[in-house]
Scaffold this motif. Structure first.
Motif, PDB file in Angstrom:
ATOM      1  N   TYR A   1       0.803  -1.205   0.000  1.00 56.75           N
ATOM      2  CA  TYR A   1       0.000   0.000   0.000  1.00 56.75           C
ATOM      3  C   TYR A   1       0.847   1.272   0.000  1.00 56.75           C
ATOM      4  O   TYR A   1       0.469   2.276  -0.537  1.00 56.75           O
ATOM      5  CB  TYR A   1      -0.920   0.035   1.224  1.00 56.75           C
ATOM      6  CG  TYR A   1      -1.988  -1.024   1.216  1.00 56.75           C
ATOM      7  CD1 TYR A   1      -2.380  -1.623   0.039  1.00 56.75           C
ATOM      8  CD2 TYR A   1      -2.590  -1.419   2.392  1.00 56.75           C
ATOM      9  CE1 TYR A   1      -3.359  -2.596   0.038  1.00 56.75           C
ATOM     10  CE2 TYR A   1      -3.580  -2.386   2.398  1.00 56.75           C
ATOM     11  CZ  TYR A   1      -3.963  -2.970   1.221  1.00 56.75           C
ATOM     12  OH  TYR A   1      -4.932  -3.923   1.215  1.00 56.75           O
ATOM     13  N   GLY A   2       1.965   1.249   0.722  1.00 50.56           N
ATOM     14  CA  GLY A   2       2.712   2.466   0.957  1.00 50.56           C
ATOM     15  C   GLY A   2       3.264   3.083  -0.308  1.00 50.56           C
ATOM     16  O   GLY A   2       3.988   2.442  -1.076  1.00 50.56           O
ATOM     17  N   LEU A   3       2.911   4.337  -0.527  1.00 49.19           N
ATOM     18  CA  LEU A   3       3.434   5.100  -1.658  1.00 49.19           C
ATOM     19  C   LEU A   3       3.715   6.521  -1.198  1.00 49.19           C
ATOM     20  O   LEU A   3       3.027   7.055  -0.323  1.00 49.19           O
ATOM     21  CB  LEU A   3       2.407   5.174  -2.798  1.00 49.19           C
ATOM     22  CG  LEU A   3       2.208   4.000  -3.744  1.00 49.19           C
ATOM     23  CD1 LEU A   3       1.118   4.340  -4.756  1.00 49.19           C
ATOM     24  CD2 LEU A   3       3.494   3.651  -4.463  1.00 49.19           C
ATOM     25  N   ARG A   4       4.698   7.119  -1.820  1.00 43.95           N
ATOM     26  CA  ARG A   4       4.979   8.530  -1.602  1.00 43.95           C
ATOM     27  C   ARG A   4       4.628   9.285  -2.890  1.00 43.95           C
ATOM     28  O   ARG A   4       5.126   8.935  -3.966  1.00 43.95           O
ATOM     29  CB  ARG A   4       6.452   8.721  -1.255  1.00 43.95           C
ATOM     30  CG  ARG A   4       6.830  10.143  -0.861  1.00 43.95           C
ATOM     31  CD  ARG A   4       8.302  10.215  -0.483  1.00 43.95           C
ATOM     32  NE  ARG A   4       8.610   9.366   0.657  1.00 43.95           N
ATOM     33  CZ  ARG A   4       8.435   9.730   1.926  1.00 43.95           C
ATOM     34  NH1 ARG A   4       7.958  10.933   2.209  1.00 43.95           N
ATOM     35  NH2 ARG A   4       8.756   8.900   2.898  1.00 43.95           N
ATOM     36  N   LEU A   5       3.762  10.290  -2.781  1.00 44.82           N
ATOM     37  CA  LEU A   5       3.423  11.118  -3.932  1.00 44.82           C
ATOM     38  C   LEU A   5       4.522  12.154  -4.101  1.00 44.82           C
ATOM     39  O   LEU A   5       4.696  13.043  -3.265  1.00 44.82           O
ATOM     40  CB  LEU A   5       2.064  11.790  -3.737  1.00 44.82           C
ATOM     41  CG  LEU A   5       1.614  12.746  -4.840  1.00 44.82           C
ATOM     42  CD1 LEU A   5       1.512  12.040  -6.185  1.00 44.82           C
ATOM     43  CD2 LEU A   5       0.267  13.387  -4.468  1.00 44.82           C
ATOM     44  N   LEU A   6       5.272  12.034  -5.180  1.00 46.93           N
ATOM     45  CA  LEU A   6       6.445  12.874  -5.382  1.00 46.93           C
ATOM     46  C   LEU A   6       6.196  14.057  -6.311  1.00 46.93           C
ATOM     47  O   LEU A   6       6.815  15.106  -6.169  1.00 46.93           O
ATOM     48  CB  LEU A   6       7.597  12.029  -5.946  1.00 46.93           C
ATOM     49  CG  LEU A   6       8.084  10.899  -5.047  1.00 46.93           C
ATOM     50  CD1 LEU A   6       9.097  10.048  -5.780  1.00 46.93           C
ATOM     51  CD2 LEU A   6       8.673  11.454  -3.759  1.00 46.93           C
ATOM     52  N   GLY A   7       5.308  13.889  -7.280  1.00 47.75           N
ATOM     53  CA  GLY A   7       5.082  14.972  -8.230  1.00 47.75           C
ATOM     54  C   GLY A   7       3.827  14.742  -9.033  1.00 47.75           C
ATOM     55  O   GLY A   7       3.332  13.621  -9.141  1.00 47.75           O
ATOM     56  N   TYR A   8       3.310  15.803  -9.578  1.00 49.36           N
ATOM     57  CA  TYR A   8       2.142  15.715 -10.452  1.00 49.36           C
ATOM     58  C   TYR A   8       2.218  16.811 -11.497  1.00 49.36           C
ATOM     59  O   TYR A   8       2.870  17.840 -11.315  1.00 49.36           O
ATOM     60  CB  TYR A   8       0.840  15.839  -9.649  1.00 49.36           C
ATOM     61  CG  TYR A   8       0.670  17.165  -8.937  1.00 49.36           C
ATOM     62  CD1 TYR A   8       0.159  18.282  -9.600  1.00 49.36           C
ATOM     63  CD2 TYR A   8       1.021  17.307  -7.602  1.00 49.36           C
ATOM     64  CE1 TYR A   8       0.016  19.507  -8.960  1.00 49.36           C
ATOM     65  CE2 TYR A   8       0.879  18.515  -6.951  1.00 49.36           C
ATOM     66  CZ  TYR A   8       0.372  19.614  -7.627  1.00 49.36           C
ATOM     67  OH  TYR A   8       0.240  20.809  -6.979  1.00 49.36           O
ATOM     68  N   GLY A   9       1.557  16.571 -12.614  1.00 46.13           N
ATOM     69  CA  GLY A   9       1.507  17.565 -13.679  1.00 46.13           C
ATOM     70  C   GLY A   9       0.219  17.441 -14.452  1.00 46.13           C
ATOM     71  O   GLY A   9      -0.320  16.345 -14.615  1.00 46.13           O
ATOM     72  N   ALA A  10      -0.287  18.569 -14.914  1.00 45.06           N
ATOM     73  CA  ALA A  10      -1.523  18.577 -15.693  1.00 45.06           C
ATOM     74  C   ALA A  10      -1.402  19.584 -16.824  1.00 45.06           C
ATOM     75  O   ALA A  10      -0.678  20.577 -16.727  1.00 45.06           O
ATOM     76  CB  ALA A  10      -2.720  18.913 -14.812  1.00 45.06           C
ATOM     77  N   SER A  11      -2.110  19.312 -17.895  1.00 47.29           N
ATOM     78  CA  SER A  11      -2.167  20.247 -19.019  1.00 47.29           C
ATOM     79  C   SER A  11      -3.484  20.047 -19.747  1.00 47.29           C
ATOM     80  O   SER A  11      -4.180  19.051 -19.533  1.00 47.29           O
ATOM     81  CB  SER A  11      -0.995  20.025 -19.990  1.00 47.29           C
ATOM     82  OG  SER A  11      -1.144  18.780 -20.665  1.00 47.29           O
ATOM     83  N   SER A  12      -3.814  21.003 -20.587  1.00 45.26           N
ATOM     84  CA  SER A  12      -5.029  20.901 -21.395  1.00 45.26           C
ATOM     85  C   SER A  12      -4.696  21.428 -22.775  1.00 45.26           C
ATOM     86  O   SER A  12      -4.529  22.631 -22.973  1.00 45.26           O
ATOM     87  CB  SER A  12      -6.173  21.718 -20.774  1.00 45.26           C
ATOM     88  OG  SER A  12      -7.348  21.611 -21.545  1.00 45.26           O
ATOM     89  N   ASP A  13      -4.592  20.505 -23.744  1.00 43.98           N
ATOM     90  CA  ASP A  13      -4.178  20.962 -25.075  1.00 43.98           C
ATOM     91  C   ASP A  13      -5.356  21.406 -25.929  1.00 43.98           C
ATOM     92  O   ASP A  13      -5.184  22.153 -26.891  1.00 43.98           O
ATOM     93  CB  ASP A  13      -3.358  19.880 -25.790  1.00 43.98           C
ATOM     94  CG  ASP A  13      -4.023  18.519 -25.809  1.00 43.98           C
ATOM     95  OD1 ASP A  13      -5.172  18.437 -26.250  1.00 43.98           O
ATOM     96  OD2 ASP A  13      -3.385  17.550 -25.379  1.00 43.98           O
ATOM     97  N   GLY A  14      -6.587  20.968 -25.580  1.00 41.33           N
ATOM     98  CA  GLY A  14      -7.773  21.459 -26.297  1.00 41.33           C
ATOM     99  C   GLY A  14      -7.719  21.241 -27.789  1.00 41.33           C
ATOM    100  O   GLY A  14      -8.267  22.037 -28.554  1.00 41.33           O
TER     101      GLY A  14
END
Length: 401
Positions: free
Chosen positions: A246-259
């Motif tokens: 179960y154990g996880l470390r959230l290290l990074g995230y990214g989002a974009s919208s190219d439309g």
């Protein structure tokens, strides 16, 4: 990024109920997609969860009864998740725990069935039809919050097939801003006629079990799934003992919208690459630090080609990647949470799953796409989810140390 960790998690899909069942399915290469018998005139194959029809919600919450909330309830009752949340409530207080859930269809099947039951086309839906508690997008987080007895912020994220991946980002904002101390993050999407017939009308349903990245791929197989995680600040309380995986470390995230288009991805992959690059930047990691990418990989010609271009533009052939939708089917807004738990399995067992059902890699692809599983050292993994309208989300996880 502020240190956030996943201290409990679960998932339910055609692969099985719970993390261990999912791991076993992956490692034993079990076939799980079945011919579509969900509707009278089926389309291709589906990833159907066993037992949903017979599952019952608690009597006090019967107004929430729909296939989507049943799926979520089954997940809540799996892997000791409710007990883990109870422990967090005892530490933080119920009012300090948020619920952020992703879904693209919510309980629309209930409305479909109500329309079908009308005696004439001009007849209205029955008086008292529970739209707000079933089909409305807020139904899912409100049900989860009521079932768990938490009273913090409750949000529904409906960001197409990136919904439950995006939910992690909103949860991060709530925790780091101090609006809550922990968050239940996840999602659910269930089989319904709208998605099955809608994707069929777009010519995107494969007549065979989906085979992502294959030279002969011909479309998607729709699936259903639900999953939940408990996201907290690292060090905010003593880490509770949890079963391995179960154990996880959230290290990074990214989002974009190219439309680029309502239903077709930008063929250049620029928007997808931007989301991945943002995740790397937030994690402070170079591309070669990623050991495995769980691709969005729907099995359509356009999506897989786009994602290969996006991945190869950043990673070349230096990172192994695969889509696991050959097992689960495309679970739409629940893809991100299901595949997050698959990333947990990959990190725990140093196991890189392959593209199920795929035999011959598209010869134009330039990424290191796995047609056979691989055991290798993994320190960081990436999870991609891309949706209609050009919505792109990427997460990076590492193991707890």
């Amino acid at each position: 990024m502020t240190g956030l960790i996943i201290t409990a998690g679960t998932a339910i899909s055609a692969m099985g109920r719970g993390v261990e069942a999912t791991r076993t399915c992956l490692m034993e290469k079990r076939y799980t997609l079945q011919p579509d018998t969900f509707q009278p005139q089926g389309h291709g194959h589906v990833g159907r969860v066993a037992g949903v029809e017979n599952h019952r919600l608690p009597s006090a919450l019967q107004n929430f009864d729909c296939r989507n909330n049943r799926l979520a309830d089954m997940a809540l009752m799996t892997d000791g998740f409710m007990e883990a949340v109870a422990e967090a409530c005892a530490h933080y207080g119920r009012h300090r725990i948020a619920v952020i859930m992703g879904t693209s269809t919510s309980g629309i099947l209930t409305t479909e069935e109500a329309y079908t039951a009308r005696r004439s086309r001009d007849e209205a839906l029955p008086v008292g039809f529970p739209y707000a508690d079933t089909q409305d997008l807020s139904s899912l987080p409100r049900y989860v919050a009521a079932r768990l007895g938490v009273t913090g912020p409750a949000l529904a994220i409906s960001n197409a097939c990136a919904s439950s991946t995006r939910a992690f980002m909103d949860a991060t904002h709530l925790i780091t801003s101090g609006l809550c101390d922990a968050a239940i993050v996840g999602g659910a999407d269930s089989l319904c006629r709208m998605t099955l017939q809608g994707f069929a009308s777009l010519g995107l349903i494969s007549p065979n079990p989906t085979r992502p990245c294959d030279a002969r791929r011909s479309g998607i197989s729709i699936g259903e799934a639900a999953g939940l995680t408990l996201l907290e600040r690292d060090g905010a309380r003593p880490r509770p003992p949890r079963p391995a995986g179960y154990g996880l470390r959230l290290l990074g995230y990214g989002a974009s919208s190219d439309g680029h288009h309502m239903s077709s991805p930008d063929p250049t992959g620029r928007g997808a690459a931007l989301a991945m690059q943002k995740a790397l930047d937030r994690a402070g990691l170079p591309p070669d630090a990623i050991g495995y990418i769980n691709m969005h990989g729907t099995g359509t010609l356009a999506n897989d080609r786009m994602e290969d271009r996006a991945i190869s533009s950043l990673f070349g052939r230096n990172v192994a990647c695969s889509s696991t939708k050959g097992w689960s089917g495309h679970t739409l807004g629940a893809s991100g949470i299901l595949e997050t738990m698959i990333c947990a399995i990959a990190l725990q067992h140093q196991y890189l799953p392959h593209c199920m059902n795929s035999e011959t890699l598209d010869p134009t692809f330039e990424s290191d796409i796995l047609l056979e599983p691989r055991h290798d050292r993994l320190d960081h993994v990436m999870n991609n989810s891309f949706g209609f309208g050009g919505t792109n989300s990427s997460l990076i996880f590492g193991p707890l140390t």
